[in-house]
Design an enzyme around this catalytic site. Structure first.
Site, PDB file in Angstrom:
ATOM      1  N   TYR A 166       0.835  -1.214   0.000  1.00  0.00           N
ATOM      2  CA  TYR A 166       0.000   0.000   0.000  1.00  0.00           C
ATOM      3  C   TYR A 166       0.865   1.258   0.000  1.00  0.00           C
ATOM      4  CZ  TYR A 166      -3.706   3.196   1.631  1.00  0.00           C
ATOM      5  OH  TYR A 166      -4.595   4.235   1.766  1.00  0.00           O
TER       6      TYR A 166
ATOM      7  N   LYS B  39       1.065   4.198  -2.821  1.00  0.00           N
ATOM      8  CA  LYS B  39       0.708   5.593  -2.524  1.00  0.00           C
ATOM      9  C   LYS B  39       1.902   6.527  -2.732  1.00  0.00           C
ATOM     10  CE  LYS B  39      -3.641   4.988  -1.564  1.00  0.00           C
ATOM     11  NZ  LYS B  39      -4.674   5.585  -2.435  1.00  0.00           N
TER      12      LYS B  39
END
Ligand code: NAD
Length: 245
Positions: free
Chosen positions: A153, A157
């Site tokens: 993740y 990002k």
């Protein structure tokens, strides 16, 4: 001065709930016609936006290049050319590295990062031709600071931030402004499974002593989509109650 987006068309991906729905609702309240796209629930969510301009909900997977092309065509047919794109759709598959499978890694990158590429690619062409547009990408403070258990993740990002800055450089001369918003911990389905003690410990690390609300993020997106932000591009606006400073 109030923000007036009348005459504008916005597309919010992952718009059926959480931060995406809150953002779509706020852009709608500000006068924009709003398209919501999502894997599920987009038409029902759009049906809740009433009393102002038009709202349109369409199913689609941001990680699928062809489906995104169809989504963008459907929104533009229903509402007109897209002036504001909010790349919000995102997922987590949290695990420590030793437990993280290749699929966990690939899927998160495919939705969170390639999804942003897919949507930007299909929307930016029209914006460039019209020499006007706003793109707001939803990143995360985890993309800046990293987080144990979120390597996939946080990489996705962080990638969104790099993509945002590259697009800001590429598209600036064509009147297209591209920024990112990096939320801290926001109270949505994505964070609902936090155990109470973890939630409490988190709150203690946040100077404002509360998790964010979806509206806190939507407000920053509205600002970046508005005329108030016409000299801002390539920036990452952190909205986290002071957590990550
Ligand atoms: P959420 O899970 O409530 O909403 C995400 C929406 O995206 C859902 O409606 C889901 O169906 C949709 N979606 C998922 N995969 C999709 C795909 N492949 N194609 C189209 N739609 C898809 O999550 P949220 O908390 O509202 O998160 C929204 C964004 O904000 C995400 O990008 C997330 O990473 C980011 N974010 C959230 C937090 C938080 O604390 N909640 C913090 C930082 C960043």
């Amino acid at each position: 001065m109030t923000v007036d987006l009348s005459g504008k068309v916005a597309l919010v991906t992952g718009g059926a709930r959480g931060i995406g729905f809150s953002t779509g609702s706020l852009l709608y309240e500000a006068g924009a016609d709003v398209g919501l796209s999502d894997l599920q629930g987009a038409p029902e969510a759009a049906a809740q936006l009433t009393g102002k301009g038009k709202a349109f909900g369409v199913g689609g997977d941001v990680s699928d290049f062809k489906q995104v092309e169809e989504t963008v065509a459907a929104v533009e047919e229903a509402l007109g050319p897209i002036d504001i794109l909010v790349n919000n759709a995102g997922i987590t598959r949290d695990r420590l590295l030793m437990r993280m499978s290749e699929d966990d890694f690939d899927l998160v990158l495919k939705v969170n990062l390639k999804g942003v590429f897919n949507c930007t690619k299909h929307v930016a062409r029209g914006m460039m031709k019209r020499r006007s547009g706003r793109i707001v990408n939803i990143s995360s403070v985890v993309g800046i600071r990293g987080n144990a258990g979120q390597a996939n993740y946080s990489a996705s990002k962080a990638g969104v931030i790099g993509f945002t800055k590259s697009m800001a450089r590429e598209l600036g001369s064509r009147g297209v402004l591209v920024n990112a918003v990096a939320p801290g911990f926001v109270d949505t389905v994505l964070t609902k499974n936090l155990p109470d003690d973890v939630r409490k410990a988190l709150q203690e690390q946040i100077p404002l002593r509360r998790l964010g609300k979806p509206e806190d993020i939507a407000n920053a997106v509205l600002f970046l989509a508005s005329d108030l932000a016409s000299y801002i591009t390539g920036q990452v606006v952190v909205v986290d109650g002071g957590m990550a400073m």
